[in-house]
Design a protein around this motif. Sequence first.
Motif, mmCIF file in Angstrom:
data_model
loop_
_atom_site.group_PDB
_atom_site.id
_atom_site.type_symbol
_atom_site.label_atom_id
_atom_site.label_comp_id
_atom_site.label_asym_id
_atom_site.label_seq_id
_atom_site.Cartn_x
_atom_site.Cartn_y
_atom_site.Cartn_z
ATOM 1 N N GLY B 59 0.840 -1.183 0.000
ATOM 2 C CA GLY B 59 0.000 0.000 0.000
ATOM 3 C C GLY B 59 0.876 1.232 0.000
ATOM 4 N N PHE B 63 0.132 3.798 4.825
ATOM 5 C CA PHE B 63 -0.618 2.584 5.153
ATOM 6 C C PHE B 63 0.315 1.532 5.749
ATOM 7 N N GLU B 64 1.436 1.303 5.070
ATOM 8 C CA GLU B 64 2.376 0.279 5.540
ATOM 9 C C GLU B 64 2.937 0.661 6.903
ATOM 10 N N LEU B 67 0.465 -0.243 9.624
ATOM 11 C CA LEU B 67 0.075 -1.650 9.697
ATOM 12 C C LEU B 67 0.640 -2.347 10.940
ATOM 13 N N GLU B 142 -8.376 -4.673 12.925
ATOM 14 C CA GLU B 142 -8.849 -5.717 12.023
ATOM 15 C C GLU B 142 -10.183 -6.220 12.556
ATOM 16 N N TRP B 159 -11.569 -7.232 7.608
ATOM 17 C CA TRP B 159 -11.313 -5.875 7.123
ATOM 18 C C TRP B 159 -10.237 -5.214 7.969
ATOM 19 N N GLY B 224 -8.274 -1.609 4.091
ATOM 20 C CA GLY B 224 -7.551 -2.832 3.761
ATOM 21 C C GLY B 224 -8.400 -4.057 4.050
ATOM 22 N N ARG B 228 -3.817 -6.598 4.168
ATOM 23 C CA ARG B 228 -3.141 -5.801 3.140
ATOM 24 C C ARG B 228 -4.048 -4.646 2.720
ATOM 25 N N VAL B 229 -3.499 -3.793 1.865
ATOM 26 C CA VAL B 229 -4.276 -2.655 1.388
ATOM 27 C C VAL B 229 -5.461 -3.168 0.556
ATOM 28 N N LEU B 230 -6.568 -2.421 0.521
ATOM 29 C CA LEU B 230 -7.760 -2.842 -0.239
ATOM 30 C C LEU B 230 -7.418 -3.009 -1.719
ATOM 31 N N ALA B 236 -11.210 0.191 -3.109
ATOM 32 C CA ALA B 236 -10.060 1.009 -2.742
ATOM 33 C C ALA B 236 -10.302 2.454 -3.149
ATOM 34 N N PRO B 237 -9.705 3.382 -2.415
ATOM 35 C CA PRO B 237 -8.870 3.145 -1.231
ATOM 36 C C PRO B 237 -9.644 3.257 0.076
#
Lengths: 209, 334
Positions: B59, B63-64, B67, B142, B159, B224, B228-230, B236-237
Amino acid sequence: MAAQPRHIFAWRLLVFAAALTPIGWWSYHVAVGAAGPEPGRYLLLNLGQGALVLLLCTLSLTPLTKLTRWKGFSVIRRQLGLWTFSYASLHLLSYLLFILGLNWTALGEDLQKRPYIIVGALALLILLALAVTSNRYAMRKLGKRWKSLHKWVYAALCLVLLHFLWVVRADLAEWSGYAAVGLGLMLLRLPAVAQRLPRFGGRPKRARA
Amino acid sequence: MLIKPRNHLTLGENDVTPESIYLSRRKFLGGVAGLGLAASLPRAAWAGPDYDDVAKAKGPEWFEAKLGDTRWNAITAEDKITPSDDATHYNNFYEFGSDKSDPARRAGQLKTVPWSVTVDGEVGKPGQYALEDLITPSRFEERIYRLRCVEAWSMVIPWLGIPLAEVIKRAEPTGKAKYVYFETLEDPKQMPGQASRFGLIDWPYREGLRLDEAMHPLAFLAVGMYGRVLPNQNGAPLRLVVPWKYGFKSIKSIVRISLVESQPKTSWNMLAPNEYGFYANVNPEVDHPRWSQATERRLPNSLFSPNVIDTQMFNGYAEEVASLYQGMDLRKHY
């Protein structure tokens, strides 16, 4: 069946194989897991669409024969009609097995409450009547009435298009294409239009209704 | 079997899902994720759950970076998680076509970076926000939610995102705000489904919630899924996830969030008001005019077992959300 020239037999066999191919192709997709997370619905939709395509093909044979004077189109008419019925029956079977999970109560409810199921069932009943009267024996027995009975195929076409229209959710592009072809084929059978059909090859002959 | 009310509604920011519950079910690398130690791991280490069948994707940087600090498994379901390949290749996202395989095939061209969201209406802090500015003040969570499509199939999806309420609070709604209105990107060049001349949806796609629904702790904004990213085809996004409502309420690729005074118009309701209500709560007792909603097909299924299960009131989240609708006739307000 009466003896027929070898090339006619080969042509019929070819059409038979061609009509069988999609079922093999879809089954293969299901078998290798390429039909997505809902393989039953995949078969259901493809068989339904396949039945509609076959119905339109069947109905195009008479105009095509008139246009081209090629007998090949008329000798596969019964076969394609029976394929249409087979695909439609498998479509129903998929619905019973894969969507309803053989829940007969749910089927009863659908048949009472859901207009698209009702028109679909009516169309299939018509196709069934045409399929069982498609043999020579029935043709002989029914005589003149055979032709008027088999004109019901156009009623089946209308019901099928309605059945399809009522499951569309957000985009009419695909349905419109089928409906346009269906409408065109029906117009071609109107006596006023049919008599004006140009002919390629062969000598002109009085159009039959 | 369906609800897992582990007091998740009262969890605070720093609470932790009891280790025993998820370690018994799911694979974790090192088992440290839920203990809040993930943030201290080297950036390169994957701290989240190991969804081994997921196509990895990177992503955007923000985003990363977030995470590692995710509260994994903040809300779980006892249902088996749908394989990611199914959840990412069987989508209703009419902006990319009406076939369920269209979004995965055609959404690749959607440009999701940079992305901005207009926040306006009855708010103290209106403006056009970069996606990262909207999201980063909150911690990633999550949440494993059941997704019940109005077409009578369902999936179970992990999600990644933040509670919708946090974004709304930061926008500072005024006293006049009663509803939240959302809009999807409208750009036929990137979204070929919007260019169809036979389409029945009046673009842009619109959705809405009552303010108290939007503020409910279960209402979620996802960026996401599957750790992971969507993927583009899943909205997305930025997409909404409202697990007690039919899937079409969970609007994708959001570009506008407006706080408004009166009930907004919503796409499916505009198209067929007798079939799709504004509320669209999952309700096995109120059928869609064209099919029954009493049961659903849990996907993936197979030819030999259609996997038909009973649909639960509010998709199994009745304990949490039923109070929102007290005194309302849900047959009338479907």
